[in-house]
Design a protein around this motif. Structure first.
Motif, PDB file in Angstrom:
ATOM      1  N   ASP A   1     -36.704   0.644  -7.870  1.00 13.34           N
ATOM      2  CA  ASP A   1     -35.357   1.145  -7.612  1.00 13.34           C
ATOM      3  C   ASP A   1     -35.291   1.663  -6.177  1.00 13.34           C
ATOM      4  O   ASP A   1     -35.832   2.734  -5.878  1.00 13.34           O
ATOM      5  CB  ASP A   1     -35.008   2.267  -8.588  1.00 13.34           C
ATOM      6  CG  ASP A   1     -33.550   2.696  -8.491  1.00 13.34           C
ATOM      7  OD1 ASP A   1     -33.021   2.751  -7.356  1.00 13.34           O
ATOM      8  OD2 ASP A   1     -32.947   2.988  -9.535  1.00 13.34           O
TER       9      ASP A   1
ATOM     10  N   TYR B   1     -32.889   2.892  -4.370  1.00 15.45           N
ATOM     11  CA  TYR B   1     -32.076   4.076  -4.111  1.00 15.45           C
ATOM     12  C   TYR B   1     -32.810   5.350  -4.507  1.00 15.45           C
ATOM     13  O   TYR B   1     -32.697   6.374  -3.847  1.00 15.45           O
ATOM     14  CB  TYR B   1     -30.732   3.965  -4.840  1.00 15.45           C
ATOM     15  CG  TYR B   1     -29.959   2.745  -4.393  1.00 15.45           C
ATOM     16  CD1 TYR B   1     -29.306   2.731  -3.164  1.00 15.45           C
ATOM     17  CD2 TYR B   1     -29.926   1.594  -5.174  1.00 15.45           C
ATOM     18  CE1 TYR B   1     -28.614   1.605  -2.740  1.00 15.45           C
ATOM     19  CE2 TYR B   1     -29.243   0.463  -4.757  1.00 15.45           C
ATOM     20  CZ  TYR B   1     -28.598   0.478  -3.537  1.00 15.45           C
ATOM     21  OH  TYR B   1     -27.926  -0.645  -3.105  1.00 15.45           O
ATOM     22  N   GLU B   2     -33.588   5.286  -5.592  1.00 11.72           N
ATOM     23  CA  GLU B   2     -34.373   6.456  -5.986  1.00 11.72           C
ATOM     24  C   GLU B   2     -35.400   6.799  -4.924  1.00 11.72           C
ATOM     25  O   GLU B   2     -35.687   7.980  -4.687  1.00 11.72           O
ATOM     26  CB  GLU B   2     -35.077   6.200  -7.323  1.00 11.72           C
ATOM     27  CG  GLU B   2     -34.153   6.215  -8.525  1.00 11.72           C
ATOM     28  CD  GLU B   2     -34.913   6.089  -9.834  1.00 11.72           C
ATOM     29  OE1 GLU B   2     -36.134   5.799  -9.785  1.00 11.72           O
ATOM     30  OE2 GLU B   2     -34.294   6.281 -10.905  1.00 11.72           O
ATOM     31  N   PHE B   3     -35.968   5.784  -4.289  1.00 10.06           N
ATOM     32  CA  PHE B   3     -36.970   6.035  -3.250  1.00 10.06           C
ATOM     33  C   PHE B   3     -36.330   6.448  -1.933  1.00 10.06           C
ATOM     34  O   PHE B   3     -36.713   7.447  -1.317  1.00 10.06           O
ATOM     35  CB  PHE B   3     -37.827   4.790  -3.022  1.00 10.06           C
ATOM     36  CG  PHE B   3     -38.741   4.905  -1.826  1.00 10.06           C
ATOM     37  CD1 PHE B   3     -39.928   5.616  -1.914  1.00 10.06           C
ATOM     38  CD2 PHE B   3     -38.398   4.344  -0.608  1.00 10.06           C
ATOM     39  CE1 PHE B   3     -40.759   5.752  -0.809  1.00 10.06           C
ATOM     40  CE2 PHE B   3     -39.217   4.469   0.502  1.00 10.06           C
ATOM     41  CZ  PHE B   3     -40.402   5.177   0.398  1.00 10.06           C
TER      42      PHE B   3
ATOM     43  N   GLU C   1     -39.282  11.705  -2.755  1.00 10.96           N
ATOM     44  CA  GLU C   1     -39.143  13.163  -2.641  1.00 10.96           C
ATOM     45  C   GLU C   1     -40.282  13.773  -1.832  1.00 10.96           C
ATOM     46  O   GLU C   1     -40.074  14.704  -1.045  1.00 10.96           O
ATOM     47  CB  GLU C   1     -39.090  13.775  -4.040  1.00 10.96           C
ATOM     48  CG  GLU C   1     -37.814  13.428  -4.798  1.00 10.96           C
ATOM     49  CD  GLU C   1     -37.933  13.699  -6.294  1.00 10.96           C
ATOM     50  OE1 GLU C   1     -38.964  14.274  -6.714  1.00 10.96           O
ATOM     51  OE2 GLU C   1     -36.998  13.321  -7.036  1.00 10.96           O
TER      52      GLU C   1
ATOM     53  N   ASN D   1     -41.563   5.057  -5.445  1.00  8.72           N
ATOM     54  CA  ASN D   1     -40.663   5.492  -6.514  1.00  8.72           C
ATOM     55  C   ASN D   1     -39.986   6.803  -6.145  1.00  8.72           C
ATOM     56  O   ASN D   1     -40.108   7.286  -5.018  1.00  8.72           O
ATOM     57  CB  ASN D   1     -41.412   5.598  -7.846  1.00  8.72           C
ATOM     58  CG  ASN D   1     -42.610   6.534  -7.772  1.00  8.72           C
ATOM     59  OD1 ASN D   1     -42.673   7.420  -6.927  1.00  8.72           O
ATOM     60  ND2 ASN D   1     -43.575   6.334  -8.653  1.00  8.72           N
ATOM     61  N   ASP D   2     -39.262   7.401  -7.098  1.00  8.16           N
ATOM     62  CA  ASP D   2     -38.483   8.600  -6.793  1.00  8.16           C
ATOM     63  C   ASP D   2     -39.366   9.752  -6.330  1.00  8.16           C
ATOM     64  O   ASP D   2     -39.034  10.452  -5.362  1.00  8.16           O
ATOM     65  CB  ASP D   2     -37.642   9.009  -7.999  1.00  8.16           C
ATOM     66  CG  ASP D   2     -38.463   9.250  -9.265  1.00  8.16           C
ATOM     67  OD1 ASP D   2     -39.563   8.677  -9.394  1.00  8.16           O
ATOM     68  OD2 ASP D   2     -37.995  10.000 -10.142  1.00  8.16           O
ATOM     69  N   SER D   3     -40.504   9.956  -6.994  1.00  2.00           N
ATOM     70  CA  SER D   3     -41.388  11.056  -6.605  1.00  2.00           C
ATOM     71  C   SER D   3     -41.955  10.839  -5.204  1.00  2.00           C
ATOM     72  O   SER D   3     -42.100  11.791  -4.433  1.00  2.00           O
ATOM     73  CB  SER D   3     -42.534  11.193  -7.607  1.00  2.00           C
ATOM     74  OG  SER D   3     -42.055  11.643  -8.852  1.00  2.00           O
TER      75      SER D   3
ATOM     76  N   SER E   1     -43.417  10.299 -13.134  1.00  2.00           N
ATOM     77  CA  SER E   1     -42.024  10.025 -12.789  1.00  2.00           C
ATOM     78  C   SER E   1     -41.685   8.626 -13.261  1.00  2.00           C
ATOM     79  O   SER E   1     -42.473   7.969 -13.944  1.00  2.00           O
ATOM     80  CB  SER E   1     -41.792  10.191 -11.284  1.00  2.00           C
ATOM     81  OG  SER E   1     -42.619   9.312 -10.553  1.00  2.00           O
TER      82      SER E   1
ATOM     83  N   CYS F   1     -27.308   4.278   1.560  1.00  2.00           N
ATOM     84  CA  CYS F   1     -27.918   5.617   1.465  1.00  2.00           C
ATOM     85  C   CYS F   1     -27.508   6.528   2.624  1.00  2.00           C
ATOM     86  O   CYS F   1     -27.930   7.690   2.655  1.00  2.00           O
ATOM     87  CB  CYS F   1     -29.435   5.500   1.388  1.00  2.00           C
ATOM     88  SG  CYS F   1     -30.059   4.838  -0.176  1.00  2.00           S
TER      89      CYS F   1
ATOM     90  N   PRO G   1     -33.807  10.228  -1.130  1.00  2.00           N
ATOM     91  CA  PRO G   1     -34.249  11.555  -0.680  1.00  2.00           C
ATOM     92  C   PRO G   1     -34.575  11.642   0.813  1.00  2.00           C
ATOM     93  O   PRO G   1     -34.350  12.683   1.442  1.00  2.00           O
ATOM     94  CB  PRO G   1     -35.501  11.810  -1.528  1.00  2.00           C
ATOM     95  CG  PRO G   1     -35.320  10.959  -2.733  1.00  2.00           C
ATOM     96  CD  PRO G   1     -34.633   9.731  -2.242  1.00  2.00           C
TER      97      PRO G   1
END
Length: 453
Positions: free
Chosen positions: A369, A371-373, A333, A328-330, A181, A408, A376
Motif C-alpha cells: 500500500d 499511501y500507508e508508507f 512512520e 509498510n505503514d510502520s 503492523s 500525498c 507519513p
C-alpha cells in the motif's frame, strides 16, 4: 517476506560475474512449486523427516517474528553474542544482493560450494515433490546448522509464524515478536488481530516470550491471549530514551546505554528486544558485551548511510545519501520520526546553519500500500523522484509512483528511468546540499547496493 529477492542489476559486471555453483541449483528449486508462497508445514515436515530431522539437532534457538524490526533485532543479537565470544548461526530473509546472505554459519556467510552441496542434498531428498523455494532453502539452513558447531541459532521467520517454514523447532530457548503492523494481508489476514495471531504461532508451551511494545491494542491482545493459552511466560522489560542513549530495564539488568549503531529512534526498541532475549539463553552475555555489540552492529538497508561507491561519489560536497528498505505503514512512520529528527538538526551542511532538505528516490512493489508508507513522510519531503524496481514485474511503474507522491502532497514529484537518473535530476534542480533517501522496498535497496558496489 516474499521468497524471491531482487536480482543483481544486469548492468553491473561484478554482479554478472557472481554466477557460481549454487546459482543453478537455486534456479532449479524455484521451479518445484507453482507458487512463491503457499503457507503450509506439510512439505517442510516431509523433507525434514527424509533428512533425519536436522531441526532437532540444533544449538539453542532464538526464534523471531514480527512485521518490522525482525532483521534488526537479529542483527543486534548477533553483534552482542559475538562480542561475548560466542559462535552464532543466523538465518534471515530475504537477501539483498546474493542468496548466501541468508545463511551465516558460526559467524561467516556460507560459502558457495557448501551451499550448493546442501541444496543438492535437499533436492535429492525431496525427490521432485512440490515444495516452495523458501521451504526447501530453510531446510537447507537447518541442515547446515545441525552439522557446523555453534553456540546459538538466530532464526528469523519469513512470513507470518504459525505456518512459516522456520516454525519446525519444537523447543526454542526463547521466542520474540517485534512490532506488528499491516503487511501480507492476503496471507495473514486483514486485521491486526488476525496478523498478530499468525505471528504468535511461533510461541511454544513454557518457552519465554519477549514482546516489543505494540502500538495497537488488538495486536497486543492477540499475542497475550496466545501466550496465556499455552503458558508461555511473557518477560517484562522496558527501554526509556535519555540524553545520548537509552535505559534498558528487566528483571535481571538495569543498563544506561549509548545510542545503537543502527540509525533511527525505533532501533532502541529493537535493541531492547534483543537484550531481553539474551537472559533466556543458556549463555552468559555480560553488560560490556551488550554495549560493544550495540554500537558495533551492522545491518544493510536499514537507514544506512552510503558514503562510498558510484552513487555516493556522484553527489556534490555537503550532500548525503541514505538507503532504507522499509515498505509498510510502520516503516513510513519510522522514517517520518527520523525526518523530524533530521529537520531539527542545524548541521549547516550548506553553510547557512539550516537542516538539509529531504529528497526521496522512491519505488515500491504493487503488492504493498503506497499511501500507508508514503503518507507519513510526505510532509517532510521537498521533492520525490519515482522509479520502477529493476527486474521486478510486480513493481509500480515510475509514473504510478510519482502520481502517488503528488496525491500525498509532494508537489515536486516526477518519474525517472533509473536511480542514477533520479539522483542526477535531484542534484541538477537543487540550489544547495540536500539529504537524499532511497526508500520503498527491500528489492529496490538490493538493486541499489548491487549498483553501488
Amino acid at each position: 517476506m516474499i521468497d524471491a529477492a531482487p536480482p543483481p542489476a544486469p548492468s553491473q559486471p561484478a554482479a554478472r560475474s557472481a554466477a557460481n555453483r549454487a546459482d543453478p541449483v537455486l534456479d532449479r528449486l524455484k521451479g518445484l512449486h507453482p507458487k512463491v508462497i503457499d503457507l503450509s508445514l506439510d512439505r517442510v515436515r516431509r523433507l525434514l523427516a527424509a533428512l533425519d530431522h536436522p531441526e532437532r539437532k540444533l544449538p539453542p534457538v532464538v526464534h523471531v517474528a514480527g512485521t518490522n524490526g525482525k532483521g534488526s533485532t537479529v542483527a543486534f543479537l548477533r553483534a552482542m553474542l559475538e562480542a561475548a565470544g560466542y559462535r552464532v548461526h543466523v538465518y534471515t530473509s530475504p537477501h539483498l544482493v546474493r542468496f548466501h546472505e541468508r545463511i551465516r554459519l558460526a559467524g561467516r556467510l556460507i560459502d558457495d560450494d557448501h551451499l550448493a552441496a546442501l541444496l543438492e542434498e535437499c533436492e535429492v531428498a525431496n525427490a521432485g515433490h512440490p515444495i516452495t523455494f523458501f521451504e526447501v532453502t530453510t531446510v537447507a539452513a537447518f541442515l547446515a546448522f545441525s552439522r557446523v558447531p555453534a553456540d546459538v541459532v538466530l532464526l528469523e521467520t519469513g512470513l507470518g509464524g504459525r505456518l512459516d517454514a522456520t516454525n519446525m523447532v519444537d523447543r526454542p530457548a526463547v521466542t520474540a515478536i517485534t512490532r506488528i503492523s499491516y503487511d501480507h494481508r492476503q496471507f495473514l489476514g486483514e486485521s491486526l488481530l488476525e496478523i498478530a495471531s499468525e505471528k504468535a504461532g511461533i510461541f511454544k508451551p513454557g518457552v519465554p516470550v519477549v514482546l516489543a511494545p505494540q502500538p495497537e491494542a488488538d495486536a497486543l491482545r492477540a499475542l497475550t491471549l496466545r501466550a496465556t493459552a499455552i503458558a508461555a511466560p511473557i518477560q517484562p522489560w522496558s527501554v526509556t530514551p535519555q540524553a545520548g542513549g537509552f535505559r534498558f530495564e528487566s528483571a535481571t539488568r538495569r543498563l544506561d546505554l549509548p545510542m545503537p549503531g543502527l540509525a533511527g529512534a525505533h532501533q532502541i526498541t529493537n535493541a531492547g528486544v534483543a537484550i531481553a532475549c539474551l537472559d533466556h539463553l543458556p549463555l552468559t552475555v555480560d553488560n560490556d558485551a551488550v554495549r560493544r555489540g550495540l554500537t558495533a552492529v551492522e545491518w544493510p538497508a536499514r537507514l544506512q548511510r552510503l558514503t562510498r561507491g558510484p552513487l555516493a561519489d556522484r553527489l556534490p560536497p555537503g550532500w548525503e545519501l541514505w538507503l532504507d528498505g522499509g515498505h509498510n505503514d510502520s516503516a513510513g512512520e519510522a522514517l517520518a520520526r527520523q525526518a523530524v529528527d533530521w529537520s531539527q538538526e542545524r548541521s549547516g551542511g550548506g553553510g547557512d546553519g539550516r537542516a538539509l532538505p529531504l529528497l526521496l528516490i522512491y519505488g515500491m512493489l504493487s503488492s504493498k500500500d503506497p499511501y500507508e508508507f508514503l503518507g507519513p513522510i510526505a510532509p517532510f519531503t521537498h521533492a520525490l523522484r519515482a522509479v520502477a524496481i529493476p527486474g521486478e514485474e510486480a513493481s509500480f511503474t515510475a509514473e504510478e509512483s510519482s502520481e502517488t507522491g503528488r496525491i500525498c502532497g509532494i508537489r515536486d514529484s516526477a518519474a525517472a528511468d533509473t536511480v542514477d537518473a533520479a539522483l542526477a535530476d535531484l542534484v541538477a534542480h537543487r540550489p544547495g546540499p540536500a539529504r537524499v533517501l532511497i526508500c520503498g522496498s527491500l528489492y529496490l535497496a538490493g538493486s541499489v547496493l548491487a549498483d553501488n558496489g
